[in-house]
Design a protein around this motif. Sequence first.
Motif, PDB file in Angstrom:
ATOM      1  N   GLU A   1       0.819  -1.217   0.000  1.00 48.87           N
ATOM      2  CA  GLU A   1       0.000   0.000   0.000  1.00 48.87           C
ATOM      3  C   GLU A   1       0.853   1.267   0.000  1.00 48.87           C
ATOM      4  OE1 GLU A   1      -0.185  -2.628   2.027  1.00 48.87           O
ATOM      5  OE2 GLU A   1      -2.115  -2.683   3.091  1.00 48.87           O
ATOM      6  N   LEU A   2       1.903   1.273   0.824  1.00 49.31           N
ATOM      7  CA  LEU A   2       2.745   2.462   0.928  1.00 49.31           C
ATOM      8  C   LEU A   2       3.504   2.706  -0.370  1.00 49.31           C
ATOM      9  CD1 LEU A   2       4.085   1.784   4.514  1.00 49.31           C
ATOM     10  CD2 LEU A   2       2.360   3.456   3.858  1.00 49.31           C
ATOM     11  N   ALA A   3       3.973   1.627  -0.989  1.00 46.64           N
ATOM     12  CA  ALA A   3       4.669   1.770  -2.268  1.00 46.64           C
ATOM     13  C   ALA A   3       3.728   2.313  -3.337  1.00 46.64           C
ATOM     14  CB  ALA A   3       5.239   0.420  -2.706  1.00 46.64           C
ATOM     15  N   ASP A   4       2.481   1.840  -3.335  1.00 50.78           N
ATOM     16  CA  ASP A   4       1.503   2.334  -4.306  1.00 50.78           C
ATOM     17  C   ASP A   4       1.221   3.817  -4.089  1.00 50.78           C
ATOM     18  OD1 ASP A   4       1.341  -0.177  -5.410  1.00 50.78           O
ATOM     19  OD2 ASP A   4      -0.504  -0.739  -4.352  1.00 50.78           O
ATOM     20  N   ALA A   5       1.111   4.230  -2.819  1.00 51.80           N
ATOM     21  CA  ALA A   5       0.861   5.643  -2.518  1.00 51.80           C
ATOM     22  C   ALA A   5       2.030   6.512  -2.983  1.00 51.80           C
ATOM     23  CB  ALA A   5       0.623   5.825  -1.022  1.00 51.80           C
ATOM     24  N   ASP A   6       3.258   6.041  -2.746  1.00 55.25           N
ATOM     25  CA  ASP A   6       4.421   6.807  -3.176  1.00 55.25           C
ATOM     26  C   ASP A   6       4.537   6.847  -4.699  1.00 55.25           C
ATOM     27  OD1 ASP A   6       5.494   7.711  -0.760  1.00 55.25           O
ATOM     28  OD2 ASP A   6       7.520   7.143  -1.355  1.00 55.25           O
ATOM     29  N   ARG A   7       4.180   5.748  -5.343  1.00 55.12           N
ATOM     30  CA  ARG A   7       4.238   5.726  -6.805  1.00 55.12           C
ATOM     31  C   ARG A   7       3.223   6.710  -7.388  1.00 55.12           C
ATOM     32  NH1 ARG A   7       6.774   1.708  -9.318  1.00 55.12           N
ATOM     33  NH2 ARG A   7       6.419   0.258  -7.592  1.00 55.12           N
ATOM     34  N   TRP A   8       2.084   6.845  -6.724  1.00 49.21           N
ATOM     35  CA  TRP A   8       1.079   7.820  -7.169  1.00 49.21           C
ATOM     36  C   TRP A   8       1.614   9.239  -6.984  1.00 49.21           C
ATOM     37  CZ3 TRP A   8      -1.711  11.569  -4.386  1.00 49.21           C
ATOM     38  CH2 TRP A   8      -2.740  12.179  -5.106  1.00 49.21           C
ATOM     39  N   LEU A   9       2.258   9.488  -5.828  1.00 52.62           N
ATOM     40  CA  LEU A   9       2.825  10.817  -5.591  1.00 52.62           C
ATOM     41  C   LEU A   9       3.933  11.132  -6.591  1.00 52.62           C
ATOM     42  CD1 LEU A   9       3.098  10.848  -1.681  1.00 52.62           C
ATOM     43  CD2 LEU A   9       1.513  12.181  -3.083  1.00 52.62           C
ATOM     44  N   GLY A  10       4.666  10.097  -7.025  1.00 56.34           N
ATOM     45  CA  GLY A  10       5.767  10.305  -7.956  1.00 56.34           C
ATOM     46  C   GLY A  10       5.368  10.210  -9.413  1.00 56.34           C
ATOM     47  N   GLY A  11       4.084  10.201  -9.699  1.00 53.45           N
ATOM     48  CA  GLY A  11       3.629  10.145 -11.081  1.00 53.45           C
ATOM     49  C   GLY A  11       3.983   8.841 -11.772  1.00 53.45           C
ATOM     50  N   GLY A  12       3.944   7.746 -11.027  1.00 53.07           N
ATOM     51  CA  GLY A  12       4.249   6.436 -11.591  1.00 53.07           C
ATOM     52  C   GLY A  12       5.647   5.946 -11.287  1.00 53.07           C
ATOM     53  N   VAL A  13       6.476   6.810 -10.681  1.00 52.77           N
ATOM     54  CA  VAL A  13       7.857   6.438 -10.339  1.00 52.77           C
ATOM     55  C   VAL A  13       8.023   6.512  -8.826  1.00 52.77           C
ATOM     56  CG1 VAL A  13      10.284   7.049 -10.604  1.00 52.77           C
ATOM     57  CG2 VAL A  13       8.711   7.348 -12.522  1.00 52.77           C
ATOM     58  N   LEU A  14       8.677   5.497  -8.261  1.00 52.76           N
ATOM     59  CA  LEU A  14       8.958   5.544  -6.830  1.00 52.76           C
ATOM     60  C   LEU A  14      10.045   6.578  -6.552  1.00 52.76           C
ATOM     61  CD1 LEU A  14       8.958   1.831  -5.572  1.00 52.76           C
ATOM     62  CD2 LEU A  14       7.435   3.682  -4.873  1.00 52.76           C
ATOM     63  N   PRO A  15       9.789   7.571  -5.707  1.00 53.74           N
ATOM     64  CA  PRO A  15      10.809   8.589  -5.424  1.00 53.74           C
ATOM     65  C   PRO A  15      12.123   7.990  -4.924  1.00 53.74           C
ATOM     66  CG  PRO A  15       8.671   9.323  -4.632  1.00 53.74           C
ATOM     67  CD  PRO A  15       8.491   7.901  -5.075  1.00 53.74           C
ATOM     68  N   THR A  16      12.054   6.942  -4.106  1.00 54.79           N
ATOM     69  CA  THR A  16      13.287   6.328  -3.607  1.00 54.79           C
ATOM     70  C   THR A  16      14.129   5.770  -4.747  1.00 54.79           C
ATOM     71  OG1 THR A  16      12.278   5.755  -1.484  1.00 54.79           O
ATOM     72  CG2 THR A  16      14.222   4.518  -2.128  1.00 54.79           C
ATOM     73  N   VAL A  17      13.499   5.085  -5.679  1.00 58.48           N
ATOM     74  CA  VAL A  17      14.214   4.516  -6.815  1.00 58.48           C
ATOM     75  C   VAL A  17      14.845   5.623  -7.655  1.00 58.48           C
ATOM     76  CG1 VAL A  17      13.965   3.185  -8.942  1.00 58.48           C
ATOM     77  CG2 VAL A  17      12.772   2.456  -6.858  1.00 58.48           C
TER      78      VAL A  17
END
Length: 337
Positions: free
Chosen positions: A119-135
């Motif tokens: 869930e948290l990864a999905d939320a971050d991917r949404w915030l990053g426009g499809g990209v995980l900010p950490t990655v």
Amino acid sequence: MTAVDSPAPVLAAAGPAPVQPAGAGTEGRSRGARLLTPVLWTALGIAFAATCAVRGLPTDRLVLLGWVLAGLVVSAATHGWRRVVRLLADWLPLAAVLLAYDATRGLADGLGMPVHVRELADADRWLGGGVLPTVWLQEHVQADWWKALATLIYSSHFVLTPVVLAVLWLRDRARWARCARLVVALSLAGLVTYVLYPAAPPWLAAKQEVIEPVDRISSAGWAVLGLPRAGVLLDTSQGQVNLVAAVPSLHTAFAVLMCIVLLPLARRSWQRVSLVAYALLMPLVLVWSGEHYVVDTLLGAAYACAVVLLVPQAGRAVRAGTRRAARAAGRPLPWRA
């Protein structure tokens, strides 16, 4: 930070008058006390170094608080027994509350609650426009100077709060008492969340192949600084903590809390800028290093702000209720309205 009318009895009934600085009254100290001071400090330093060599750098806030308290005892012991009694009366209730917190922290991943990973990864991917900010950050930010700075900022979390509490106690017990209540409230709020919502950080999610490969690089800067042993000691210590306590990010929460507590004391613009920069850089470091998602850091900042707003209000409500109960019972008020 909102001021409290008078410090609550719990966590020391500190009066409004500031305590004399540690160096005050040196003229009246005996020659023996002056000679004893460096001996005690040397012994404490050796004990700390030996402990770090055997068990690693302390990353538990209660352990660090214990070392800070030991330093305060050394300072107080050379200024008379009354100062030691006042120190223990103020700090032991705080230490007891944090000890209870530390003893129950293991419940966070021991009650069979499901660990939240995707869930948290999905939320971050949404915030990053499809990209995980950490990655993205790990792919694009690799400069050695940044690794060194990031490691220092990350590691500061383990020492800043106890040191701030110690300095406040030496200079202003009323402000210390308010800060101590905020620290306890924030710790308890984090514990409750960990119990109800255990969550995996990015590096652990990557290890379980739920997200793209992510490295845990919060200690990478020690090698850049020429202190690889420090990184090993820190990693060893962190291996003993709860690995699924990612929500909220208490690193972020305490960085924001310390910024709020210290801003009123900052007299120069560079001090205020440094405090705000620290509160902003901490979440960036956490996301880059794979320790937390952006969502975790936002929640951590929200927790800190909520504690600062709600704890004083709760204190005023408790005092008002006590006054009403005292009037109803015909007893004298324990403090002036």
